[in-house]
Every structure is written in C-alpha cells, then in structure tokens.
Design a protein around this motif. Structure first.
Motif, PDB file in Angstrom:
ATOM      1  N   THR A 220      11.285  -3.407  -0.133  1.00 59.26           N
ATOM      2  CA  THR A 220      12.364  -3.856  -0.829  1.00 59.26           C
ATOM      3  C   THR A 220      11.867  -4.575  -2.029  1.00 59.26           C
ATOM      4  OG1 THR A 220      12.343  -6.155   0.518  1.00 59.26           O
ATOM      5  CG2 THR A 220      13.830  -4.384   1.140  1.00 59.26           C
ATOM      6  N   PHE A 221      10.335  -4.022  -2.678  1.00 59.84           N
ATOM      7  CA  PHE A 221       9.929  -4.550  -3.764  1.00 59.84           C
ATOM      8  C   PHE A 221       9.201  -3.291  -4.535  1.00 59.84           C
ATOM      9  CE2 PHE A 221       7.208  -5.028  -0.099  1.00 59.84           C
ATOM     10  CZ  PHE A 221       6.019  -4.759  -0.522  1.00 59.84           C
ATOM     11  N   GLY A 222       8.801  -3.869  -5.892  1.00 64.11           N
ATOM     12  CA  GLY A 222       7.875  -3.075  -6.378  1.00 64.11           C
ATOM     13  C   GLY A 222       6.354  -3.469  -6.050  1.00 64.11           C
ATOM     14  N   GLY A 223       6.142  -4.813  -6.088  1.00 66.00           N
ATOM     15  CA  GLY A 223       4.839  -5.393  -5.919  1.00 66.00           C
ATOM     16  C   GLY A 223       5.161  -6.761  -5.503  1.00 66.00           C
ATOM     17  N   CYS A 224       4.028  -7.444  -5.055  1.00 66.49           N
ATOM     18  CA  CYS A 224       4.093  -8.948  -4.864  1.00 66.49           C
ATOM     19  C   CYS A 224       2.739  -9.514  -4.860  1.00 66.49           C
ATOM     20  CB  CYS A 224       4.754  -9.180  -3.380  1.00 66.49           C
ATOM     21  SG  CYS A 224       3.625  -8.651  -2.117  1.00 66.49           S
TER      22      CYS A 224
ATOM     23  N   PHE B 128       9.926  -7.743  -7.882  1.00 68.84           N
ATOM     24  CA  PHE B 128       8.589  -8.361  -7.743  1.00 68.84           C
ATOM     25  C   PHE B 128       8.636  -9.726  -7.131  1.00 68.84           C
ATOM     26  CE2 PHE B 128       7.801  -5.335 -10.772  1.00 68.84           C
ATOM     27  CZ  PHE B 128       6.743  -4.463 -10.303  1.00 68.84           C
ATOM     28  N   ALA B 129       7.811 -10.439  -6.339  1.00 68.70           N
ATOM     29  CA  ALA B 129       7.713 -11.398  -5.664  1.00 68.70           C
ATOM     30  C   ALA B 129       6.431 -12.212  -5.392  1.00 68.70           C
ATOM     31  CB  ALA B 129       8.508 -11.317  -4.294  1.00 68.70           C
ATOM     32  N   LEU B 130       6.602 -13.639  -5.140  1.00 64.19           N
ATOM     33  CA  LEU B 130       5.412 -14.415  -4.459  1.00 64.19           C
ATOM     34  C   LEU B 130       5.796 -14.682  -3.130  1.00 64.19           C
ATOM     35  CD1 LEU B 130       2.679 -15.858  -4.688  1.00 64.19           C
ATOM     36  CD2 LEU B 130       4.128 -17.861  -5.281  1.00 64.19           C
ATOM     37  N   ILE B 131       4.716 -14.118  -2.387  1.00 68.37           N
ATOM     38  CA  ILE B 131       5.129 -14.606  -0.699  1.00 68.37           C
ATOM     39  C   ILE B 131       4.034 -15.415  -0.121  1.00 68.37           C
ATOM     40  CG2 ILE B 131       6.214 -12.294  -0.341  1.00 68.37           C
ATOM     41  CD1 ILE B 131       3.713 -11.628   1.203  1.00 68.37           C
TER      42      ILE B 131
ATOM     43  N   GLN C 175       3.189  -1.392  -4.896  1.00 71.53           N
ATOM     44  CA  GLN C 175       3.978  -0.111  -4.044  1.00 71.53           C
ATOM     45  C   GLN C 175       3.874   0.942  -5.014  1.00 71.53           C
ATOM     46  OE1 GLN C 175       7.578   1.217  -1.588  1.00 71.53           O
ATOM     47  NE2 GLN C 175       7.585  -0.823  -2.591  1.00 71.53           N
ATOM     48  N   ARG C 176       2.933   2.101  -4.535  1.00 75.69           N
ATOM     49  CA  ARG C 176       3.279   3.219  -5.402  1.00 75.69           C
ATOM     50  C   ARG C 176       4.418   3.974  -5.329  1.00 75.69           C
ATOM     51  NH1 ARG C 176      -3.042   4.130  -3.717  1.00 75.69           N
ATOM     52  NH2 ARG C 176      -3.981   3.152  -5.457  1.00 75.69           N
ATOM     53  N   GLU C 177       4.468   5.056  -6.060  1.00 76.39           N
ATOM     54  CA  GLU C 177       5.575   6.076  -5.978  1.00 76.39           C
ATOM     55  C   GLU C 177       5.832   6.624  -4.802  1.00 76.39           C
ATOM     56  OE1 GLU C 177       7.837   6.464  -8.433  1.00 76.39           O
ATOM     57  OE2 GLU C 177       6.801   4.898  -9.640  1.00 76.39           O
TER      58      GLU C 177
ATOM     59  N   GLU D 168      13.131   7.959  -4.270  1.00 79.76           N
ATOM     60  CA  GLU D 168      12.038   6.877  -3.677  1.00 79.76           C
ATOM     61  C   GLU D 168      12.724   5.577  -3.834  1.00 79.76           C
ATOM     62  OE1 GLU D 168       9.531   6.924  -1.975  1.00 79.76           O
ATOM     63  OE2 GLU D 168       8.954   9.234  -2.240  1.00 79.76           O
ATOM     64  N   THR D 169      14.246   5.498  -4.095  1.00 82.75           N
ATOM     65  CA  THR D 169      14.993   4.259  -4.546  1.00 82.75           C
ATOM     66  C   THR D 169      14.533   3.070  -3.270  1.00 82.75           C
ATOM     67  OG1 THR D 169      16.472   5.392  -5.914  1.00 82.75           O
ATOM     68  CG2 THR D 169      17.079   3.016  -4.925  1.00 82.75           C
ATOM     69  N   LYS D 170      15.166   3.595  -2.111  1.00 78.14           N
ATOM     70  CA  LYS D 170      14.816   2.612  -1.128  1.00 78.14           C
ATOM     71  C   LYS D 170      13.500   2.188  -0.640  1.00 78.14           C
ATOM     72  CE  LYS D 170      18.563   4.689   1.714  1.00 78.14           C
ATOM     73  NZ  LYS D 170      18.928   5.291   3.076  1.00 78.14           N
ATOM     74  N   LYS D 171      12.273   2.886  -1.195  1.00 74.72           N
ATOM     75  CA  LYS D 171      11.105   2.426  -0.981  1.00 74.72           C
ATOM     76  C   LYS D 171      10.676   1.613  -2.264  1.00 74.72           C
ATOM     77  CE  LYS D 171       9.190   5.861   2.375  1.00 74.72           C
ATOM     78  NZ  LYS D 171       8.347   6.726   2.484  1.00 74.72           N
TER      79      LYS D 171
END
Length: 530
Positions: free
Chosen positions: A170-174, A128-131, A206-208, A119-122
């Motif tokens: 491209t993130f784990g969450g935001c 993490f980020a603020l958008i 973003q879940r697994e 799942e590396t690409k996903k």
C-alpha cells in the motif's frame, strides 16, 4: 468480585459514551475543515499536522500508553482524511475549478493516470512512510516534506505486523528504522550493493512491477555527518558503541574510509568492561539509542577515559545534542549529533522516491530549517533583563509554545518566588528549578525564559543545551528592577552581574541588548534566531 467488575464496566460504558460523543464532534469539525480546504485549494493531507498532534498528546499520557495512543490516532487520522475527501468531493461550487492552480491540475492528472494503471493496487499514488517501533518522535515527516511533494506518514508497527505491511503493497516506498532494518532486507526482491554488503536496509522502493528494491541510505547519511564535522577516519582507531543494524552500516562506512574499527557491545567480543584496553581510541561513535528522549541525561560512556580522543559522533538526534556530544564539545573535540545523518539519509531516500537529484545546497537548507524548527530558543540573562516579556512576544510571532521557568515553579509550588525563598530558602528553590528544567528542556520548538541564576548550575546548562539555541539578553544596571528578585536585593546587581556574566557569555550562542525600545530588542532577538 463480580459486582466490582460490573461497577467498573459501567464506568467504562460511561467513558465510551463520552468518547463517542467527542468522536462525532471531532468528525463534524473535520468535515468543516475539509470543506474549507476544498474551497481554499488546500491539500487534504498536511505533512506536519499529524506528528505535531501525536507529539503534543504523548506528553499528556504515561509513557507506557504512548504506543497505544499512536495506533489509535493513526486510525483516526486515516478515517478523518477519507471523510474529508468524501465530503469535499460533494461540493458543487461552480467557481471551484477557477481556484485550481496549474500545479494542482498537473497533480490531478498524475493521480488520474495512477488510478487508471493496472498496478494501482500494488503501487499507489506516491505514498511513502517511515516504519519502525515506538517512533512518534521521528523528524522524518517534516524532513521529507521539505525535499519533495509526496505523502509521507509515520507508521508504528509491531513485529507481527511487518510481513503483512509489505505484502499489502500500500505504498510507493518506505524508510525503515529500529528494530526492522535487518528483517526488511530479507523481504526485498533485490538489494543495492551497499545494502547487500551491510545486511541491513533502511530504504525500500516499490518498482512498477510490484517488486521491492532495498537500499541503505544510512551509509551516505553517516559519511555526510562525519564530513560536516570534519572527521577523517583514515588510519584512526575508531570505537563504535553498539552492534545493531546502524552499527553495521557505520562499520562499513568507516572501513571504506580506512579506519581501524573496534565494536563495543554488551555481549560481543569487546564489552564495556574492556574499555580500559582502548584508551588510545581516537574517534568515538555512539550507534545505540542511549541518551535518546526521554532518557536524555544518560550517556553511553565518559570521554574522560579516552586520552587520545579527537572526535565524537552520535546517531541520536532527540535531543539534538546528547550528553555524549556535549562532553566532546566541552573538551574541544570535533563533534556532531545525529541530525545531519538523518537529513542526509532522507535526502538520498527522497531522491529514490521522487526520481530526482537533490543538490547539496538544498540538503543544507533543509538541515538548517529542521534544526531551527526543533531547537528551543533559550533566553538567559540578569533578573529583570526582559527575558519573560521578550520571550512571550517572540513565541507569539514564531508560533511556538512559551515556557517561563520561574512562572512554572510558582504554579507548581503555589507560591511566588520571593515567598519560596522566604519559606524554604534558596537551596530549595534551586533544586526545584533544576527539576523543572530537566523536565521541560526535553521539549523542542519552544521559547524558554530562564531565571537569572538558572545557568549557574551545570546540570541546568546541560539540559538547556541539549535542544537549545541560547541568547543572552543584556541590560544596563539602572534599568534592572529589584522588586520580586530576592537574590538581586541580597547581593546587589553589580556584584551579581560580575559573578554571572562570564558564565552567561560562555553559554550563549548570541547576545542582544535590551537598552532601547521593546520593539528593537524583539527584532534583534528574532534576527539572532534566523
């Protein structure tokens, strides 16, 4: 016409050549920094550095160029980090492995595990980020750095870039801020009950399996802000200004707490022309950006028209204390700016991102730390009390910019203060003083020394207060010099102090004496600002 265009293009070519030369020089410097980071076991990504650079550079360009500047530097930052990583990995220092701490080894194993996952690409390694749009002012990066150990970026997106951002995963969450909180809700595979009821999302995980879970941690953040200000909504008439996504969240929270809601907007059922019908409102809440930097002297509505007002809440956190909140404080109402809400929602988001519980105590510590980081240390007092010398020394020890209002005026006018008084008079000087304070008090995280008469003007007090922690420096009459101080000479020190001291004391958050040694006064000043 074509000739003129060609001339201008040649000029652009010359500028581009210089830019490329400076870019090469920058990348060489970046490479050196990367090697030093590797040698000294420092992480490539520094949480606060990028936002500090953007904040500093944004002050050097016209406001209309800031979004473009942010995009350019986002690309430069990413390129620089990649170059640092590549360069530092080429080091073959045999002693390098000894420099690793157990924490860094553990972090390396986590990254390697992530890189080996299908799942590396996903779902990349805890990024993490603020958008949002035009959000370089955000405090979120610093706040998240204090809650958990993960990379967190500020990403400005245009509307046509939003879908592409989520498709790339491209993130784990935001976190999500204006103007995308409602748009993002439709992009999530699943919503929390609160997010579903409100119709707005400010946190995405973003879940697994790559699916997106949307939540609304603003709900918690707002109630945290209200509780911190001792505001109880039960059976109270609550006026909420604005009808955007933040307003929807606040409406849900207030309703759940038993409040009676009226939403005021420009085109809704109740408009600003209808405010006279709601003089009995007890709690006033600004859920709009009105009063936000750089238009900090704007106010959503005057509190004078609300005879039963008990509390004022404002989601704006830049400045820390908006005009709306300041008026509420002056009237003795319960009041709060938006920083507690910002920290509260970030705490809940960080819990989702990091998969851990964060205590109330840690939440309060982070709030106080960010508050102090963003506050200006404002020095007030009689002419000659030591504001400039103490301020300069404090700024150096605190690693903050130092601003001397009188010196700034002198530099702009190319005249000394006595010369300005002699040539133009005190009224002219006071107008220039207000102009300079209105501009420079918008900054944050500085030490500002004011002139002795600056806080006698109400507009100056409001502008200094918006981001300021104010310290009164006192000194015995016989220690106050007269040279270069025209008002002190004209009125006499005792008479001047009698006029000003009550205002000084009312305006200040702390008071220190400068009658002993310089070191003692400096230590007292630093202690007052902890």
């Amino acid at each position: 016409m074509e000739k003129n265009i060609d001339i201008l293009r040649e000029k652009i070519d010359e500028i581009d050549t210089e830019i490329v030369k400076l870019f090469v020089e920058r990348m060489k410097t970046v490479e050196k920094i990367g090697l030093l980071k590797k040698k000294n076991n420092v992480k490539i990504n520094q949480q606060n550095r990028e936002s500090d650079v953007i904040n500093r550079l944004s002050k050097l360009v016209p406001s209309e160029y800031i979004p473009a500047l942010e995009k350019i530097y986002a690309s430069i930052f990413e390129t620089s980090k990649q170059h640092q990583s590549t360069t530092s990995n080429q080091i073959q220092d045999s002693a390098y492995s000894k420099l690793h701490s157990s924490d860094l080894l553990q972090e390396t194993s986590i990254v390697e595990k992530s890189n080996n996952s299908h799942e590396t690409k996903k779902n990349p390694q805890k990024k993490f980020a603020l958008i949002g749009r035009n959000i370089s002012y955000s405090f979120s990066k610093e706040i998240h750095a204090n809650f958990a150990d993960y990379d967190y970026e500020i990403i400005n997106l245009e509307p046509d870039e939003l879908n592409d951002f989520f498709e790339k995963r491209t993130f784990g969450g935001c976190n999500v801020t204006i103007p995308y909180k409602r748009n993002v809700a439709s992009l999530c595979s699943e919503l929390s009950e609160q997010a579903k009821a409100i119709g707005a999302v400010n946190t995405v995980v973003q879940r697994e399996d790559g699916s997106l879970f949307g939540d609304n941690t603003d709900y918690y953040g707002f109630l945290h802000m209200a509780k911190k200000a001792n505001v109880d909504f039960k059976d109270k008439k609550v006026l909420i200004f604005g009808n955007g996504a933040t307003s929807s969240t606040i409406c849900a929270a207030v309703k759940d707490c038993g409040g009676k809601i009226t939403v005021v907007s420009r085109k809704g059922k109740t408009t600003y022309s209808d405010l006279y019908l709601h003089k009995d409102a007890q709690i006033l809440i600004n859920a709009t950006p009105v009063g936000t930097f750089p238009e900090t002297e704007n106010q959503i509505a005057s509190i004078d028209q609300f005879e039963n007002a008990e509390a004022v809440l404002d989601v704006v956190y830049t400045p820390l204390v908006s005009r709306f909140v300041q008026q509420g404080i002056e009237k003795g109402l319960k009041a709060s700016g938006g920083l507690p809400m910002l920290v509260g929602q970030a705490k809940k988001a960080a819990e989702l991102f990091a998969g851990k519980t964060i205590s109330k105590e840690d939440e309060e510590k982070v709030f106080h730390k960010i508050l102090r980081q963003k506050q200006n240390l404002i020095l007030i007092g009689m002419p000659g009390a030591g504001k400039s010398s103490l301020g300069k020394a404090a700024a150096k020890l605190l690693n903050r910019p130092f601003i001397d209002i009188d010196l700034e005026i002198e530099q702009r006018e190319h005249l000394s203060i006595p010369e300005i008084f002699t040539k133009y008079g005190e009224s002219y000087f006071r107008a220039k003083e207000s102009e300079v304070i209105a501009e420079l008090a918008k900054t944050s995280g500085a030490v500002i020394a004011t002139g002795g008469g600056a806080v006698m003007n109400n507009r100056n007090r409001l502008n200094l207060r918006q981001n300021g922690f104010c310290v009164l420096i006192t000194r015995n009459h016989e220690l106050l010099p007269l040279d270069g101080r025209p008002v002190s000479k004209e009125k006499g020190i005792k008479k001047l102090e009698k006029e000003r001291l009550p205002v000084y004391k009312e305006f200040s958050d702390a008071e220190i004496s400068n009658n002993g040694s310089f070191e003692d006064a400096l230590n007292l000043l630093l202690e007052s600002f902890k």
